[in-house]
Write a protein that holds these residues in place. Structure first.
Motif, PDB file in Angstrom:
ATOM      1  N   GLY A 126       0.807  -1.216   0.000  1.00  0.00           N
ATOM      2  CA  GLY A 126       0.000   0.000   0.000  1.00  0.00           C
ATOM      3  C   GLY A 126       0.839   1.265   0.000  1.00  0.00           C
ATOM      4  O   GLY A 126       2.036   1.230  -0.304  1.00  0.00           O
ATOM      5  N   HIS A 127       0.195   2.360   0.338  1.00  0.00           N
ATOM      6  CA  HIS A 127       0.841   3.663   0.239  1.00  0.00           C
ATOM      7  C   HIS A 127       1.698   3.972   1.456  1.00  0.00           C
ATOM      8  O   HIS A 127       1.439   3.485   2.543  1.00  0.00           O
ATOM      9  N   PHE A 128       2.682   4.794   1.244  1.00  0.00           N
ATOM     10  CA  PHE A 128       3.474   5.301   2.366  1.00  0.00           C
ATOM     11  C   PHE A 128       3.863   6.746   2.097  1.00  0.00           C
ATOM     12  O   PHE A 128       3.815   7.205   0.954  1.00  0.00           O
ATOM     13  N   THR A 129       4.216   7.451   3.147  1.00  0.00           N
ATOM     14  CA  THR A 129       4.703   8.823   3.025  1.00  0.00           C
ATOM     15  C   THR A 129       6.148   8.848   3.492  1.00  0.00           C
ATOM     16  O   THR A 129       6.635   7.881   4.081  1.00  0.00           O
ATOM     17  N   VAL A 130       6.827   9.950   3.247  1.00  0.00           N
ATOM     18  CA  VAL A 130       8.201  10.091   3.728  1.00  0.00           C
ATOM     19  C   VAL A 130       8.221   9.900   5.238  1.00  0.00           C
ATOM     20  O   VAL A 130       9.089   9.223   5.781  1.00  0.00           O
ATOM     21  N   ASP A 131       7.248  10.472   5.901  1.00  0.00           N
ATOM     22  CA  ASP A 131       7.189  10.391   7.350  1.00  0.00           C
ATOM     23  C   ASP A 131       6.958   8.965   7.845  1.00  0.00           C
ATOM     24  O   ASP A 131       7.621   8.515   8.779  1.00  0.00           O
ATOM     25  N   SER A 132       6.036   8.250   7.210  1.00  0.00           N
ATOM     26  CA  SER A 132       5.760   6.880   7.669  1.00  0.00           C
ATOM     27  C   SER A 132       6.969   5.989   7.416  1.00  0.00           C
ATOM     28  O   SER A 132       7.301   5.118   8.218  1.00  0.00           O
ATOM     29  N   LEU A 133       7.662   6.243   6.301  1.00  0.00           N
ATOM     30  CA  LEU A 133       8.851   5.460   5.993  1.00  0.00           C
ATOM     31  C   LEU A 133       9.964   5.761   6.995  1.00  0.00           C
ATOM     32  O   LEU A 133      10.657   4.847   7.476  1.00  0.00           O
ATOM     33  N   TYR A 134      10.096   7.024   7.336  1.00  0.00           N
ATOM     34  CA  TYR A 134      11.083   7.445   8.333  1.00  0.00           C
ATOM     35  C   TYR A 134      10.831   6.730   9.660  1.00  0.00           C
ATOM     36  O   TYR A 134      11.752   6.185  10.273  1.00  0.00           O
ATOM     37  N   ASN A 135       9.598   6.689  10.079  1.00  0.00           N
ATOM     38  CA  ASN A 135       9.249   6.024  11.340  1.00  0.00           C
ATOM     39  C   ASN A 135       9.437   4.511  11.271  1.00  0.00           C
ATOM     40  O   ASN A 135       9.952   3.908  12.206  1.00  0.00           O
ATOM     41  N   GLN A 136       9.025   3.926  10.155  1.00  0.00           N
ATOM     42  CA  GLN A 136       9.196   2.484   9.958  1.00  0.00           C
ATOM     43  C   GLN A 136      10.668   2.095  10.095  1.00  0.00           C
ATOM     44  O   GLN A 136      11.001   1.122  10.766  1.00  0.00           O
ATOM     45  N   HIS A 167       1.932  10.008  -5.537  1.00  0.00           N
ATOM     46  CA  HIS A 167       0.568  10.532  -5.633  1.00  0.00           C
ATOM     47  C   HIS A 167       0.392  11.749  -4.742  1.00  0.00           C
ATOM     48  O   HIS A 167       1.049  11.867  -3.714  1.00  0.00           O
ATOM     49  N   TYR A 168      -0.510  12.625  -5.143  1.00  0.00           N
ATOM     50  CA  TYR A 168      -0.898  13.732  -4.284  1.00  0.00           C
ATOM     51  C   TYR A 168      -2.389  13.665  -4.014  1.00  0.00           C
ATOM     52  O   TYR A 168      -3.141  14.489  -4.527  1.00  0.00           O
ATOM     53  N   PHE A 169      -2.825  12.677  -3.257  1.00  0.00           N
ATOM     54  CA  PHE A 169      -4.251  12.600  -2.935  1.00  0.00           C
ATOM     55  C   PHE A 169      -4.624  13.719  -1.974  1.00  0.00           C
ATOM     56  O   PHE A 169      -5.666  14.322  -2.072  1.00  0.00           O
ATOM     57  N   HIS A 170      -3.757  13.942  -1.013  1.00  0.00           N
ATOM     58  CA  HIS A 170      -3.987  14.991  -0.027  1.00  0.00           C
ATOM     59  C   HIS A 170      -2.819  15.963  -0.110  1.00  0.00           C
ATOM     60  O   HIS A 170      -2.169  16.036  -1.138  1.00  0.00           O
ATOM     61  N   LYS A 171      -2.560  16.672   0.942  1.00  0.00           N
ATOM     62  CA  LYS A 171      -1.506  17.684   0.911  1.00  0.00           C
ATOM     63  C   LYS A 171      -0.116  17.040   0.800  1.00  0.00           C
ATOM     64  O   LYS A 171       0.750  17.519   0.082  1.00  0.00           O
ATOM     65  N   GLU A 172       0.031  15.949   1.520  1.00  0.00           N
ATOM     66  CA  GLU A 172       1.328  15.281   1.616  1.00  0.00           C
ATOM     67  C   GLU A 172       1.501  14.276   0.471  1.00  0.00           C
ATOM     68  O   GLU A 172       0.558  13.591   0.100  1.00  0.00           O
ATOM     69  N   ALA A 173       2.696  14.193  -0.076  1.00  0.00           N
ATOM     70  CA  ALA A 173       2.947  13.228  -1.150  1.00  0.00           C
ATOM     71  C   ALA A 173       2.879  11.800  -0.616  1.00  0.00           C
ATOM     72  O   ALA A 173       3.401  11.509   0.458  1.00  0.00           O
ATOM     73  N   GLU A 174       2.200  10.922  -1.357  1.00  0.00           N
ATOM     74  CA  GLU A 174       2.148   9.505  -0.996  1.00  0.00           C
ATOM     75  C   GLU A 174       2.780   8.695  -2.108  1.00  0.00           C
ATOM     76  O   GLU A 174       2.655   9.026  -3.273  1.00  0.00           O
ATOM     77  N   TYR A 175       3.459   7.620  -1.709  1.00  0.00           N
ATOM     78  CA  TYR A 175       4.191   6.800  -2.670  1.00  0.00           C
ATOM     79  C   TYR A 175       3.757   5.347  -2.560  1.00  0.00           C
ATOM     80  O   TYR A 175       3.123   4.944  -1.598  1.00  0.00           O
ATOM     81  N   GLU A 176       4.119   4.551  -3.565  1.00  0.00           N
ATOM     82  CA  GLU A 176       3.957   3.107  -3.479  1.00  0.00           C
ATOM     83  C   GLU A 176       4.942   2.443  -4.441  1.00  0.00           C
ATOM     84  O   GLU A 176       5.312   3.013  -5.461  1.00  0.00           O
ATOM     85  N   LYS A 177       5.382   1.253  -4.091  1.00  0.00           N
ATOM     86  CA  LYS A 177       6.242   0.484  -4.993  1.00  0.00           C
ATOM     87  C   LYS A 177       5.473   0.212  -6.276  1.00  0.00           C
ATOM     88  O   LYS A 177       4.243   0.151  -6.256  1.00  0.00           O
ATOM     89  N   CYS A 178       6.168   0.038  -7.398  1.00  0.00           N
ATOM     90  CA  CYS A 178       5.427  -0.209  -8.630  1.00  0.00           C
ATOM     91  C   CYS A 178       6.064  -1.223  -9.564  1.00  0.00           C
ATOM     92  O   CYS A 178       5.440  -1.638 -10.534  1.00  0.00           O
ATOM     93  N   PHE A 179       7.280  -1.681  -9.267  1.00  0.00           N
ATOM     94  CA  PHE A 179       7.880  -2.661 -10.174  1.00  0.00           C
ATOM     95  C   PHE A 179       7.153  -3.993 -10.072  1.00  0.00           C
ATOM     96  O   PHE A 179       6.932  -4.507  -8.973  1.00  0.00           O
ATOM     97  N   ASN A 180       6.753  -4.538 -11.220  1.00  0.00           N
ATOM     98  CA  ASN A 180       6.043  -5.813 -11.259  1.00  0.00           C
ATOM     99  C   ASN A 180       4.686  -5.779 -10.562  1.00  0.00           C
ATOM    100  O   ASN A 180       4.165  -6.821 -10.150  1.00  0.00           O
TER     101      ASN A 180
END
Lengths: 156, 156
Positions: free
Chosen positions: A47-57, A86-99
């Motif tokens: 699923g989606h992640f943000t820079v912040d969620s990745l930082y915390n993870q 993606h920019y669904f909201h204010k903060e950029a959201e990302y997701e893996k996409c290879f394969n």
DNA sequence: TTTGTTGCAAAACGTTTGCAGCCTC
DNA sequence: GAGGCTGCAAACGTTTTGCAACAAA
């Protein structure tokens, strides 16, 4: 896009590392452990992640990387087409996409819920269309409206 | 969507004012001059605008409204479906949408250029599709890639 | 008169930048 | 050893918020 034999988890991990490695070489940049750590963490994330969620993870797993490095690396992976942005909201959201399967998004304008859906007609129309003097790499379709829950809460 | 007689500029202006007026009443809010001024300015603007560009435009015409008011009002107009909201880049971009043709966007990932295009197949696919337990109001399709100019500048 | 709205300024937020020190090549 | 990369902290630009004064109903 429609490989009959899918990479095993192991092979897939090696594959994306190879892609990153090649792209770093192609640009004459450096293969830092941070870049491979971030790539691996992203590909373990559903699923989606943000820079912040990745930082915390990463922090929780005792990889203490700076936000600046995560911003840099995620942007770099986006340029390599290893993640979507993606920019669904204010903060950029990302997701893996290879394969991964091409998909679209439903976004509730009331509660912010994001849900994926697929539609092969839409995908075909967008991907096979001729874009005059424009070289498409990817696309993003977001459908806005009310989710089931918000349809039933009728206050404005 | 394909009215044989289009509203004259005059009627269209009255129509959107009426829609805003009705929506304000429906919610028990107030018909302030600021809201109608902003609506009118937006509908005199072709293409995309930002809160900042709108603020400056109004300033030049000696309508001195605060940014906070513009943020509030533009968001309110978005909720009334009188404007569309996009996040092509970091900053939110808007455009009028009442009585306007549905269109999609090409965005160059190198220089940031944004261009509109229309495609009736895509539009039909998205608009006539059945979204399970989701009530669509509108959608946004953004196609990313390289514009003509950036295709020819081959440095990374 | 009530209470939503405005303008202002400050704060919040995500993101970018500058720079010293580090590490890849 | 050269120069790209990282971490830190400060800066940045957009958006939100708190609050007093104002004005629509």
């Amino acid at each position: 896009m429609d490989n009959s034999k899918k990479d095993s988890s192991k092979n897939s991990k090696e594959t994306i590392q190879q892609i990153l490695s090649d792209e770093i070489e192609r640009r004459g940049l450096r293969k830092t452990p941070e870049r491979f750590t971030i790539l691996e963490e992203i590909y373990q994330t559903e699923g989606h992640f943000t820079v912040d969620s990745l930082y915390n993870q990463l922090n929780e797993k005792n990889y203490h990387l700076s936000r600046a490095t995560i911003y840099n690396t995620v942007e770099f992976l986006y340029e390599c087409h290893l993640v979507l942005k993606h920019y669904f909201h204010k903060e950029a959201e990302y997701e893996k996409c290879f394969n991964c399967k091409v998909h679209h998004h439903l976004v509730c304008t009331k509660c912010g819920m994001v849900k994926e859906f697929t539609d092969s007609n839409i995908r075909r129309d967008v991907q096979t269309r001729h874009y005059k003097k424009f070289d498409m790499t990817h696309f993003s379709l977001v459908v806005y409206g009310l989710c089931e829950k918000c349809q039933n809460n009728h206050q404005v």
